[in-house]
Design a protein around this motif. Structure first.
Motif, PDB file in Angstrom:
ATOM      1  N   GLY A 275      -1.041  -1.431   4.725  1.00 56.76           N
ATOM      2  CA  GLY A 275      -1.182  -2.030   3.451  1.00 56.76           C
ATOM      3  C   GLY A 275      -0.358  -0.965   2.476  1.00 56.76           C
ATOM      4  O   GLY A 275      -0.535  -1.298   1.020  1.00 56.76           O
ATOM      5  N   LYS A 276       0.327  -0.011   2.817  1.00 59.50           N
ATOM      6  CA  LYS A 276       1.079   0.850   1.907  1.00 59.50           C
ATOM      7  C   LYS A 276       2.524   1.184   2.560  1.00 59.50           C
ATOM      8  O   LYS A 276       3.007   2.069   2.442  1.00 59.50           O
ATOM      9  N   SER A 277       2.860   0.052   3.250  1.00 61.86           N
ATOM     10  CA  SER A 277       4.225   0.439   3.584  1.00 61.86           C
ATOM     11  C   SER A 277       5.353   0.341   2.446  1.00 61.86           C
ATOM     12  O   SER A 277       6.484   1.017   2.754  1.00 61.86           O
ATOM     13  N   GLY A 278       4.976  -0.235   1.326  1.00 60.93           N
ATOM     14  CA  GLY A 278       5.868  -0.132   0.241  1.00 60.93           C
ATOM     15  C   GLY A 278       6.194   1.169  -0.380  1.00 60.93           C
ATOM     16  O   GLY A 278       7.380   1.707  -0.746  1.00 60.93           O
ATOM     17  N   ALA A 279       5.208   2.161   0.149  1.00 59.98           N
ATOM     18  CA  ALA A 279       5.632   3.610  -0.490  1.00 59.98           C
ATOM     19  C   ALA A 279       6.745   4.166   0.244  1.00 59.98           C
ATOM     20  O   ALA A 279       7.480   5.040  -0.255  1.00 59.98           O
ATOM     21  N   ALA A 280       6.589   3.802   1.627  1.00 61.45           N
ATOM     22  CA  ALA A 280       7.790   4.505   2.496  1.00 61.45           C
ATOM     23  C   ALA A 280       9.056   3.711   2.149  1.00 61.45           C
ATOM     24  O   ALA A 280      10.173   4.234   1.849  1.00 61.45           O
ATOM     25  N   PRO A 350       3.813  10.002   0.721  1.00 60.17           N
ATOM     26  CA  PRO A 350       3.744   8.722   0.072  1.00 60.17           C
ATOM     27  C   PRO A 350       3.104   7.769   1.161  1.00 60.17           C
ATOM     28  O   PRO A 350       3.321   7.445   2.085  1.00 60.17           O
ATOM     29  N   GLY A 351       1.724   7.057   0.639  1.00 61.48           N
ATOM     30  CA  GLY A 351       1.304   5.905   1.281  1.00 61.48           C
ATOM     31  C   GLY A 351       0.691   6.227   2.476  1.00 61.48           C
ATOM     32  O   GLY A 351       0.544   5.437   3.404  1.00 61.48           O
ATOM     33  N   LEU A 352       0.295   7.728   2.954  1.00 52.61           N
ATOM     34  CA  LEU A 352      -0.175   7.932   4.234  1.00 52.61           C
ATOM     35  C   LEU A 352      -1.549   7.478   4.580  1.00 52.61           C
ATOM     36  O   LEU A 352      -2.100   7.309   5.631  1.00 52.61           O
ATOM     37  N   GLY A 353      -2.281   7.352   3.438  1.00 53.64           N
ATOM     38  CA  GLY A 353      -3.810   7.255   3.443  1.00 53.64           C
ATOM     39  C   GLY A 353      -4.573   8.435   3.803  1.00 53.64           C
ATOM     40  O   GLY A 353      -3.923   9.524   3.769  1.00 53.64           O
ATOM     41  N   GLN A 354      -5.643   8.415   3.796  1.00 54.70           N
ATOM     42  CA  GLN A 354      -6.682   9.422   3.960  1.00 54.70           C
ATOM     43  C   GLN A 354      -7.471   9.503   5.263  1.00 54.70           C
ATOM     44  O   GLN A 354      -8.639  10.248   5.059  1.00 54.70           O
ATOM     45  N   ASN A 355      -7.039   8.850   6.345  1.00 52.79           N
ATOM     46  CA  ASN A 355      -7.880   9.057   7.580  1.00 52.79           C
ATOM     47  C   ASN A 355      -7.844  10.381   7.869  1.00 52.79           C
ATOM     48  O   ASN A 355      -6.925  11.227   7.696  1.00 52.79           O
ATOM     49  N   LYS A 356      -8.968  11.091   8.480  1.00 49.40           N
ATOM     50  CA  LYS A 356      -9.179  12.502   8.847  1.00 49.40           C
ATOM     51  C   LYS A 356      -8.074  12.733   9.877  1.00 49.40           C
ATOM     52  O   LYS A 356      -7.434  13.837   9.642  1.00 49.40           O
ATOM     53  N   GLY A 357      -7.875  12.014  10.792  1.00 49.43           N
ATOM     54  CA  GLY A 357      -6.652  12.233  11.780  1.00 49.43           C
ATOM     55  C   GLY A 357      -5.294  12.335  11.110  1.00 49.43           C
ATOM     56  O   GLY A 357      -4.515  13.334  11.255  1.00 49.43           O
ATOM     57  N   THR A 358      -4.987  11.578  10.127  1.00 50.75           N
ATOM     58  CA  THR A 358      -3.639  11.722   9.340  1.00 50.75           C
ATOM     59  C   THR A 358      -3.747  12.941   8.654  1.00 50.75           C
ATOM     60  O   THR A 358      -2.757  13.654   8.478  1.00 50.75           O
ATOM     61  N   GLN A 359      -4.843  13.294   7.866  1.00 51.38           N
ATOM     62  CA  GLN A 359      -5.045  14.483   7.027  1.00 51.38           C
ATOM     63  C   GLN A 359      -4.727  15.858   8.294  1.00 51.38           C
ATOM     64  O   GLN A 359      -4.167  16.878   7.703  1.00 51.38           O
ATOM     65  N   ASP A 360      -5.249  15.747   9.272  1.00 52.73           N
ATOM     66  CA  ASP A 360      -4.850  16.839  10.112  1.00 52.73           C
ATOM     67  C   ASP A 360      -3.442  16.847  10.527  1.00 52.73           C
ATOM     68  O   ASP A 360      -2.794  17.927  10.765  1.00 52.73           O
ATOM     69  N   PHE A 361      -2.912  15.670  10.627  1.00 53.35           N
ATOM     70  CA  PHE A 361      -1.587  15.642  10.944  1.00 53.35           C
ATOM     71  C   PHE A 361      -0.766  16.450   9.998  1.00 53.35           C
ATOM     72  O   PHE A 361       0.180  17.265  10.149  1.00 53.35           O
ATOM     73  N   ILE A 362      -1.035  15.857   8.663  1.00 52.99           N
ATOM     74  CA  ILE A 362      -0.175  16.535   7.464  1.00 52.99           C
ATOM     75  C   ILE A 362      -0.484  17.851   7.319  1.00 52.99           C
ATOM     76  O   ILE A 362       0.400  18.635   7.187  1.00 52.99           O
ATOM     77  N   ARG A 363      -1.502  18.332   7.639  1.00 53.88           N
ATOM     78  CA  ARG A 363      -1.956  19.819   7.327  1.00 53.88           C
ATOM     79  C   ARG A 363      -0.975  20.589   8.393  1.00 53.88           C
ATOM     80  O   ARG A 363      -0.471  21.566   8.014  1.00 53.88           O
ATOM     81  N   SER A 364      -1.047  20.061   9.640  1.00 63.99           N
ATOM     82  CA  SER A 364      -0.148  20.810  10.763  1.00 63.99           C
ATOM     83  C   SER A 364       1.080  20.809  10.445  1.00 63.99           C
ATOM     84  O   SER A 364       1.756  21.767  10.643  1.00 63.99           O
ATOM     85  N   GLY A 466       2.130   2.083 -10.276  1.00 65.57           N
ATOM     86  CA  GLY A 466       2.285   2.542  -8.682  1.00 65.57           C
ATOM     87  C   GLY A 466       3.598   2.472  -8.010  1.00 65.57           C
ATOM     88  O   GLY A 466       4.357   1.630  -8.317  1.00 65.57           O
ATOM     89  N   GLY A 467       3.785   3.492  -7.350  1.00 62.37           N
ATOM     90  CA  GLY A 467       5.201   3.875  -6.769  1.00 62.37           C
ATOM     91  C   GLY A 467       6.171   4.855  -7.296  1.00 62.37           C
ATOM     92  O   GLY A 467       7.127   5.216  -6.698  1.00 62.37           O
ATOM     93  N   SER A 468       5.814   4.977  -8.742  1.00 64.65           N
ATOM     94  CA  SER A 468       6.841   5.776  -9.504  1.00 64.65           C
ATOM     95  C   SER A 468       6.921   7.309  -8.868  1.00 64.65           C
ATOM     96  O   SER A 468       8.098   7.687  -8.688  1.00 64.65           O
ATOM     97  N   GLY A 469       5.744   7.763  -8.121  1.00 62.53           N
ATOM     98  CA  GLY A 469       5.606   9.086  -7.762  1.00 62.53           C
ATOM     99  C   GLY A 469       6.410   8.742  -6.293  1.00 62.53           C
ATOM    100  O   GLY A 469       6.998   9.998  -6.042  1.00 62.53           O
TER     101      GLY A 469
END
Length: 539
Positions: A275-280, A350-364, A466-469
């Motif tokens: 749903g957020k492939s455009g951000a990439a 950009p566009g990664l979403g806020q799934n808990k596993g995704t957020q763990d991945f980002i922080r790591s 949306g998308g400017s950032g």
């Protein structure tokens, strides 16, 4: 360039006259002429091939009014009708302002004198009926609250123009500064005139850049009326600097004839989700169009075909997805280490979403990578309420790009608190997290951990999409790949400048409501060319 206070601006003018033999009258003539030249361009752009407009020039009794008399004289050929409204009696004028009033009268120029409420009531229909209103009532030395007839004029113009958002007046143009706006950075009290464009002289004023009322300037243009830039640097004491082309004059913006892709960065962008492939796509495209040598996008396997098919010049890496289409935590370890190997910069968020596993991945990833890192969007949200973890990282170089809402979440505060003092927010968090902070907004602040900062004024309301950032993230990654981190503040500031300038290029011939982020990404290369040509022209 340093921003100046009102007192510093007066001192620069005094020393210019004393050291360089330029008279105050000549400074006024140059200021008014250059402002009029800029205004004539705005009028042509707004009017296209239409008939010349009715122009009203509002003048106070001080030197700002004197500049206004020069503007009126110089704009005669751009108007079907042009008249001056003087909020004073003729005998109250002094010095150079009186001289230029006399020159206007010698040409047969029309003047309406407004000295009290009754005179304003009589003049206001003509003022409010003008197509173009030029504001030369109060200059940069103004303090206090605009009152009396001038206060009423400001209030009525703001009401008519709906704070410069209505169709008419077509243009509200401020000479040096909008009337009522304090110059030294403190919050002003209404009424403050809301302009479409401001042409200021010699250097930007602190309040035009960082005051909570700074949006009143509209677009800001600085013109040199004869004072050397070295004098501005000598007199200015504020830490506030303005991102103008001179800030980037020593950067190697022209490519080497024997250059190759390895010199210009091997960028890794971690972005996108179902749903957020455009951000990439937008981040990767922006990185390419900004000049990165190599660009790879690491994205969840469920959206990889969409991302890979959007642009043939960048590469892709597949990451295992969560059930809802984000990046799974299982990608940590050898798999991501192999993807990151050999890269020169990481952009993530950009566009990664806020799934808990995704957020763990980002922080790591952010805390363990040694790559210079640009952290944006959902990457920032992964640290909401736990931003001090940003200090506990391996990389020496981290840049975060929050808008006020994201910064509020990082700090556990409110947008109102963030916006109350944007400079303080940006500089204190840069020091606290030992990171470069890019606090986005109409005047984006780029702050370094060592206390240095730059304020950017390129860009326009077309960026409020949306998308400017996501585009900015790609631009900043590409800038870092090309110019490295030796002076990362300068490099990041250039990226912010070009992002805004690309929006300005895209806006030509377009209503800003229809601009999209992809328009901005495509125009970064033109913005870079125009910056290079401007710097070469200046010498």
């Amino acid at each position: 360039m340093k921003a100046l206070t009102a007192a510093e601006m007066r001192e620069v003018d005094r020393l210019t006259i004393e050291r360089h033999g330029i008279s105050g009258l000549q400074l006024m003539e140059t200021a008014g002429t250059l402002a009029a030249n800029a205004f004539a361009g705005f009028i042509r752009d707004a009017g296209s091939a239409g008939p010349p407009p009715v122009i009203c020039v509002l003048c106070g009794k001080g030197n700002n009014g004197g500049d206004g008399f020069v503007v009126a004289r110089q704009l005669r050929s751009a108007a079907s009708v042009i008249f001056v409204v003087l909020f004073a009696r003729e005998e109250e004028l002094r010095g150079d302002a009186a001289t230029n009033f006399g020159r206007w009268r010698e040409l047969g120029g029309e003047v309406l004198f407004v000295t009290d409420d009754a005179a304003y009531d009589k003049a206001s229909p003509r003022i409010l009926g003008a197509h173009v209103i030029v504001d030369a009532m109060f200059g940069t030395g103004f303090r206090g609250v605009a009152s009396g007839a001038i206060g009423r004029a400001i209030h009525d113009i703001n009401w008519l123009s709906k704070d410069a958002t209505a169709v008419l007046p077509a243009l509200i143009l401020a000479v040096d500064t909008p009337s009522g706006l304090p110059s030294d950075g403190e919050a002003g009290e209404e009424p403050i005139l809301k302009a479409h464009h401001t042409v200021t002289f010699t250097a930007p004023k602190v309040g035009q850049l960082i005051s909570r009322n700074s949006a009143a300037v509209g677009s800001l243009r600085v013109v040199n009326i004869g004072s050397p830039v070295s004098l501005v640097e000598e007199i200015g004491k504020s830490a506030v600097r303005w991102s103008d082309p001179n800030e980037f004059a020593d950067m190697p913006l022209v490519r080497k004839s024997d250059g190759h892709k390895g010199l210009y960065g091997n960028i890794l962008i971690v972005a996108g989700s179902l749903g957020k492939s455009g951000a990439a796509v937008m981040s990767g495209s922006a990185a390419l169009w900004t000049g990165a040598g190599l660009v790879t996008i690491a994205t969840p396997d469920v959206v990889l075909p969409i991302v890979a098919g959007a642009h043939p010049e960048y590469m892709t890496e597949s990451l295992a997805a969560t059930k809802d289409g984000g990046i799974a935590r299982s990608n940590l370890g050898r798999k991501f280490a192999a993807i990151a190997k050999g890269r020169s910069v990481l952009a993530i968020g950009p566009g990664l979403g806020q799934n808990k596993g995704t957020q763990d991945f980002i922080r790591s990833i952010v805390t363990t990578t040694e790559l210079p890192t640009i952290l944006d969007a959902d990457g920032l949200n992964a640290f909401a309420g736990r931003a001090d973890k940003l200090c506990k990282r391996k990389s020496k170089f981290l840049a975060i790009t929050p808008h006020p809402g994201e910064m509020a979440r990082l700090l556990g505060s409110s947008v109102k608190d963030v916006e109350a003092d944007r400079v303080k927010t940006a500089t204190e968090t840069a020091k606290r997290w030992n990171a470069h902070v890019i606090l986005k907004g109409s005047h984006t602040i780029v702050a370094a951990p060592d206390g240095r900062m730059l304020v950017n004024t390129t860009g326009n309301a077309g960026l409020s999409k949306g998308g400017s950032g996501d585009v900015l993230t790609g631009v900043l990654a590409a800038m870092t790949g090309q110019f490295k981190t030796e002076d990362w503040l300068q490099t990041l500031a250039l990226g912010v400048y070009l992002h805004g300038a690309a929006a300005d290029v895209a806006a030509r011939g377009m209503d800003l409501s229809g601009m999209v982020a992809s328009d901005v990404a495509r125009n970064v290369r033109q913005a870079r060319l125009e910056l290079l040509r401007e710097m070469q022209r200046r010498g």
